[in-house]
Motif scaffolding. Sequence first.
Motif, PDB file in Angstrom:
ATOM      1  N   VAL A 135      22.118  -7.373  -4.743  1.00 60.79           N
ATOM      2  CA  VAL A 135      20.949  -8.169  -4.015  1.00 60.79           C
ATOM      3  C   VAL A 135      19.795  -7.113  -4.316  1.00 60.79           C
ATOM      4  N   GLU A 136      18.511  -7.398  -3.754  1.00 64.53           N
ATOM      5  CA  GLU A 136      17.493  -6.543  -3.941  1.00 64.53           C
ATOM      6  C   GLU A 136      17.480  -5.554  -2.997  1.00 64.53           C
ATOM      7  N   THR A 137      17.210  -4.461  -3.120  1.00 59.40           N
ATOM      8  CA  THR A 137      16.961  -3.310  -2.290  1.00 59.40           C
ATOM      9  C   THR A 137      15.573  -3.471  -1.473  1.00 59.40           C
ATOM     10  N   GLY A 138      15.596  -2.703  -0.341  1.00 59.33           N
ATOM     11  CA  GLY A 138      14.325  -2.681   0.612  1.00 59.33           C
ATOM     12  C   GLY A 138      14.808  -2.775   1.923  1.00 59.33           C
ATOM     13  N   ASP A 139      13.802  -2.872   2.870  1.00 61.32           N
ATOM     14  CA  ASP A 139      14.149  -2.980   4.239  1.00 61.32           C
ATOM     15  C   ASP A 139      14.437  -4.331   4.749  1.00 61.32           C
ATOM     16  N   GLY A 140      14.363  -5.526   4.045  1.00 62.50           N
ATOM     17  CA  GLY A 140      14.876  -6.730   4.290  1.00 62.50           C
ATOM     18  C   GLY A 140      14.088  -7.444   5.316  1.00 62.50           C
ATOM     19  N   SER A 141      12.968  -7.100   5.602  1.00 62.11           N
ATOM     20  CA  SER A 141      11.865  -7.658   6.433  1.00 62.11           C
ATOM     21  C   SER A 141      11.522  -8.827   5.924  1.00 62.11           C
ATOM     22  N   THR A 142      10.970  -9.074   4.870  1.00 61.07           N
ATOM     23  CA  THR A 142      10.756 -10.392   4.385  1.00 61.07           C
ATOM     24  C   THR A 142      11.075 -10.581   3.013  1.00 61.07           C
ATOM     25  N   GLY A 197      20.722  -3.224 -13.979  1.00 55.62           N
ATOM     26  CA  GLY A 197      20.438  -4.393 -13.239  1.00 55.62           C
ATOM     27  C   GLY A 197      18.705  -4.606 -13.830  1.00 55.62           C
ATOM     28  N   SER A 198      18.004  -5.049 -12.760  1.00 56.79           N
ATOM     29  CA  SER A 198      16.579  -5.267 -13.378  1.00 56.79           C
ATOM     30  C   SER A 198      15.465  -4.792 -12.302  1.00 56.79           C
ATOM     31  N   THR A 199      14.347  -4.573 -12.716  1.00 61.24           N
ATOM     32  CA  THR A 199      13.385  -4.111 -11.617  1.00 61.24           C
ATOM     33  C   THR A 199      12.196  -5.141 -11.628  1.00 61.24           C
ATOM     34  N   TYR A 200      11.608  -5.009 -10.496  1.00 59.25           N
ATOM     35  CA  TYR A 200      10.384  -6.011 -10.341  1.00 59.25           C
ATOM     36  C   TYR A 200       9.324  -4.952  -9.496  1.00 59.25           C
ATOM     37  N   THR A 201       8.163  -4.890 -10.114  1.00 57.59           N
ATOM     38  CA  THR A 201       7.085  -4.196  -9.306  1.00 57.59           C
ATOM     39  C   THR A 201       5.963  -5.213  -8.872  1.00 57.59           C
ATOM     40  N   ASP A 202       5.417  -5.306  -7.591  1.00 63.63           N
ATOM     41  CA  ASP A 202       4.656  -6.316  -7.076  1.00 63.63           C
ATOM     42  C   ASP A 202       3.094  -5.720  -7.387  1.00 63.63           C
ATOM     43  N   SER A 203       2.212  -6.300  -7.072  1.00 62.49           N
ATOM     44  CA  SER A 203       1.039  -5.875  -6.930  1.00 62.49           C
ATOM     45  C   SER A 203       0.667  -4.801  -6.202  1.00 62.49           C
ATOM     46  N   ASN A 204       1.314  -4.576  -5.089  1.00 63.16           N
ATOM     47  CA  ASN A 204       1.094  -3.373  -4.650  1.00 63.16           C
ATOM     48  C   ASN A 204       1.398  -1.961  -4.994  1.00 63.16           C
ATOM     49  N   ARG A 251       4.825  -1.498  -5.329  1.00 61.94           N
ATOM     50  CA  ARG A 251       6.278  -1.363  -4.888  1.00 61.94           C
ATOM     51  C   ARG A 251       7.344  -1.943  -5.927  1.00 61.94           C
ATOM     52  N   THR A 252       8.191  -1.143  -5.847  1.00 65.75           N
ATOM     53  CA  THR A 252       9.503  -1.488  -7.055  1.00 65.75           C
ATOM     54  C   THR A 252      10.493  -1.885  -6.181  1.00 65.75           C
ATOM     55  N   TYR A 253      11.222  -3.074  -6.936  1.00 70.14           N
ATOM     56  CA  TYR A 253      12.353  -3.629  -6.092  1.00 70.14           C
ATOM     57  C   TYR A 253      13.287  -3.391  -7.045  1.00 70.14           C
ATOM     58  N   TYR A 254      14.504  -3.008  -6.828  1.00 77.38           N
ATOM     59  CA  TYR A 254      15.693  -3.062  -7.772  1.00 77.38           C
ATOM     60  C   TYR A 254      16.614  -4.091  -7.488  1.00 77.38           C
ATOM     61  N   TYR A 255      17.255  -4.827  -8.579  1.00 76.17           N
ATOM     62  CA  TYR A 255      18.175  -5.730  -8.439  1.00 76.17           C
ATOM     63  C   TYR A 255      19.339  -5.190  -9.323  1.00 76.17           C
TER      64      TYR A 255
END
Length: 91
Positions: free
Chosen positions: A80-87, A62-69, A71-75
């Motif tokens: 689908v992306e991982t995380g808590d799904g809150s936003t 898959g691919s990854t994305y790191t935001d400005s804070n 945090r790394t998100y895995y796709y």
Amino acid sequence: MGRVIGIIIGLAVLFAIISNPVGAAQTTRNGLSNLGAAGEQVTTFLSSVVNNVAVSTSSSGGSTYTDSNGRTYYYPSGGVETGDGSTPIDR
């Protein structure tokens, strides 16, 4: 009526066991062996399905994305992306 049928079946089984105990034991052994083989096949099938789902949703490929804070998100590929799904992530 159900009680009478149950008693008749019980007496028939008891008669079969008393009149031919070796044959009854062999029939029981064969039936339990077949039941065990069926259970093993179901277990193998379900393990295969779970393994295929786990492989298809893993982060490899898959691919990854790191935001400005930081945090790394895995796709995962096809996932689908991982995380808590809150936003949702707007890019």
